[in-house]
Design a protein around this motif. Structure first.
Motif, mmCIF file in Angstrom:
data_model
loop_
_atom_site.group_PDB
_atom_site.id
_atom_site.type_symbol
_atom_site.label_atom_id
_atom_site.label_comp_id
_atom_site.label_asym_id
_atom_site.label_seq_id
_atom_site.Cartn_x
_atom_site.Cartn_y
_atom_site.Cartn_z
ATOM 1 N N PRO A 33 -80.870 11.086 86.605
ATOM 2 C CA PRO A 33 -80.546 12.392 86.010
ATOM 3 C C PRO A 33 -81.742 13.316 85.837
ATOM 4 N N VAL A 34 -82.912 12.754 85.532
ATOM 5 C CA VAL A 34 -84.157 13.539 85.505
ATOM 6 C C VAL A 34 -85.054 12.933 86.581
ATOM 7 N N PRO A 35 -85.031 13.485 87.784
ATOM 8 C CA PRO A 35 -85.651 12.808 88.924
ATOM 9 C C PRO A 35 -87.138 13.037 89.094
ATOM 10 N N LEU A 36 -87.743 13.872 88.235
ATOM 11 C CA LEU A 36 -89.176 14.127 88.331
ATOM 12 C C LEU A 36 -89.747 14.257 86.922
ATOM 13 N N LEU A 37 -90.799 13.465 86.656
ATOM 14 C CA LEU A 37 -91.463 13.462 85.351
ATOM 15 C C LEU A 37 -92.912 13.851 85.561
ATOM 16 N N SER A 38 -93.426 14.727 84.712
ATOM 17 C CA SER A 38 -94.795 15.193 84.901
ATOM 18 C C SER A 38 -95.601 15.033 83.622
ATOM 19 N N ARG A 39 -96.877 14.792 83.797
ATOM 20 C CA ARG A 39 -97.836 14.706 82.696
ATOM 21 C C ARG A 39 -99.096 15.474 83.102
ATOM 22 N N GLN A 40 -99.941 15.789 82.117
ATOM 23 C CA GLN A 40 -101.220 16.446 82.407
ATOM 24 C C GLN A 40 -102.336 15.663 81.733
ATOM 25 N N ALA A 41 -103.360 15.336 82.502
ATOM 26 C CA ALA A 41 -104.459 14.514 81.998
ATOM 27 C C ALA A 41 -105.289 15.290 80.980
ATOM 28 N N ARG A 42 -105.529 14.668 79.823
ATOM 29 C CA ARG A 42 -106.371 15.298 78.811
ATOM 30 C C ARG A 42 -107.851 15.159 79.164
#
Length: 477
Positions: free
Chosen positions: A353-362
């Motif tokens: 249902p949510v096919p793409l997950l994103s994060r940003q490196a601190r």
């Protein structure tokens, strides 16, 4: 040791692999044409990826000033979502830009101490002791849909995506928002979010290329439609909160009462301060969207897949007839419906249902000895992981048997329909139970067939949906 999740070694195995594949997205021919990939992704996030992406373990890209790193193996997913969570707890800038106008600082987009505080605050709404109460409402809502369908003439055409959206909105409205939430209010939220998702710019040039000065270059018409659709959602939630605040008599437990009155501990004392009106609204919208939109999409895909694969439909109906015999299922029946659960889990594998997950490196880091710059965007893509040729046998086939009891469970870092790690979905058990009970209630009484000559296509913006809805003809079993 191999991580390949193999199919059960049974005589039927060859037949399963010979069955036709359900619909999937078209792919880019090769990796490297970044501009074309971005253009494709602005209309469908899944059309960006080349065939090689379903085989690679990691890959990187640089779009002008923005560095990207795709985690496409269990060890890399584990590092980002669990082992080094504190460095990767921020959602990617595209996701924040797309959702903050609607969700504000809600749980889905918040991070750091605020996220920890809000998650602890929301957790009591999904404690196990509340599940029997929720399950009763789930089946009641399904019975209402079944009765309405029974009144329709044979072969009536319905939009199954809309039908499942109305059903799950009714369930989430009555469970975590309280019995007073009307179908009209739930429908207004559903429509508002659908319009918002259609108009939101999911790959803005500023965030995609790391050029903040481009943030003002947006489509003013779409920006206006996003604002008005978001306002429609906000108005409904504000009304529900105001109604909850006005109640002075004894209140049933609901998510809104939790936010407005504070969390009551086992001894009856308030464990946390009530949220402000704005914070309560933001968290309520997060829970509504998470509890309605994702499950509705999976259920719609389930109906499509059952029509696509008569063998699976026959096995499902046999289990439902044997266990239920025409009666309405209860929570106690869920453990006795393993094939029904397997159908739902396999649907979430093929159409997460949510096919793409994103994060940003601190901060700077290394993943598989590859350097990660500060502010790099890290992508974990369930769509790719769930169809990776090294991790799944017959990855593009609909084979629920791979999820039956007695077979090894897939590694949780390659099968993540509810995400994984510290930010795993709070409502995972709620969603699984809801999916199983909805399928069991409706599929034992009805079959649905895709409208003749309708071509089912995939649309992926914030979530994964059948493009343009899913017209299907209903027949009673």
């Amino acid at each position: 040791m191999t991580l390949m999740h193999t199919l059960p070694d049974l005589p039927e195995k060859a037949q399963w692999i010979d069955e036709p594949e359900p619909v999937k997205v078209s792919t880019q021919r090769n990796w490297g044409h970044y501009i074309w990939m971005v253009l494709a992704g602005r209309t469908n996030l899944l059309s960006m990826w080349p065939d090689s992406a379903y085989q690679m373990k990691i890959f990187t890209a640089r779009l002008l000033r923005q560095h990207y790193f795709v985690c496409n193996s269990p060890d890399t997913v584990r590092q980002v979502f669990l082992d080094q969570h504190d460095n990767y707890d921020q959602k990617g800038p595209q996701m924040r830009s797309a959702l903050e106008p609607l969700l504000g600082d809600g749980l889905f987009v918040s991070d750091g101490d605020l996220w920890k505080e809000r998650r602890a605050y929301c957790s009591p709404a999904f404690e196990n002791e509340l599940l029997p109460y929720y399950a009763n409402i789930m089946t009641e809502c399904c019975k209402e849909v079944s009765e309405r369908w029974s009144s329709l003439p044979p072969n009536t055409e319905v939009d199954m995506l809309n039908e499942m959206a109305r059903l799950t909105a009714r369930i989430i409205g009555r469970t975590v928002f309280g019995d007073e939430t009307s179908d009209e209010e739930a429908a207004q939220v559903v429509q508002g979010f659908s319009e918002y998702q259609h108009n939101i710019e999911q790959l803005g040039l500023a965030d995609t290329f790391g050029l903040p000065f481009l943030r003002k270059l947006t489509n003013p018409i779409k920006r206006y439609h996003c604002k008005t659709s978001g306002k429609r959602v906000h108005e409904v939630i504000d009304t529900i909160i105001a109604r909850q605040e006005a109640q002075t008599s004894s209140k049933k437990f609901s998510l809104i009462s939790l936010f407005v009155d504070g969390h009551k501990g086992r001894d009856g004392t308030v464990q946390g301060c009530p949220l402000s009106r704005l914070a309560a609204r933001n968290e309520a919208i997060v829970m509504f969207m998470a509890g309605h939109e994702t499950t509705a999409n999976v259920l719609a895909w389930t109906w499509y897949l059952l029509d696509h694969n008569p063998r699976v439909a026959a096995k499902l109906h046999a289990e439902l007839d044997s266990v239920l015999g025409g009666r309405t299922p209860t929570l106690d029946d869920v453990p006795n419906l393993p094939y029904t659960r397997a159908v739902f889990e396999e649907t979430m594998r093929l159409y997460p249902p949510v096919p793409l997950l994103s994060r940003q490196a601190r901060a700077e880091d290394q993943i598989r000895r590859r350097p990660i710059e500060k502010n790099s965007i890290i992508l974990v893509i369930p769509w790719l992981l769930h169809r990776h040729v090294d991790f799944w046998e017959a990855p593009n086939h609909f084979i629920p048997e791979r999820f039956l009891p007695g077979n090894p469970r897939p590694d949780k870092f390659i099968y993540l329909p509810f995400s994984v790690g510290r930010r795993v979905c709070l409502g995972m058990r709620f969603g699984l139970t809801e999916g199983i009970l909805c399928i069991a209630t409706l599929a034992q009484a009805f079959q649905a067939h895709v409208k003749p000559n309708h071509e089912v296509k995939i649309e992926c913006r914030l979530t994964l949906r059948p493009k343009g809805g899913l017209p299907m003809q209903l027949t009673r079993r």
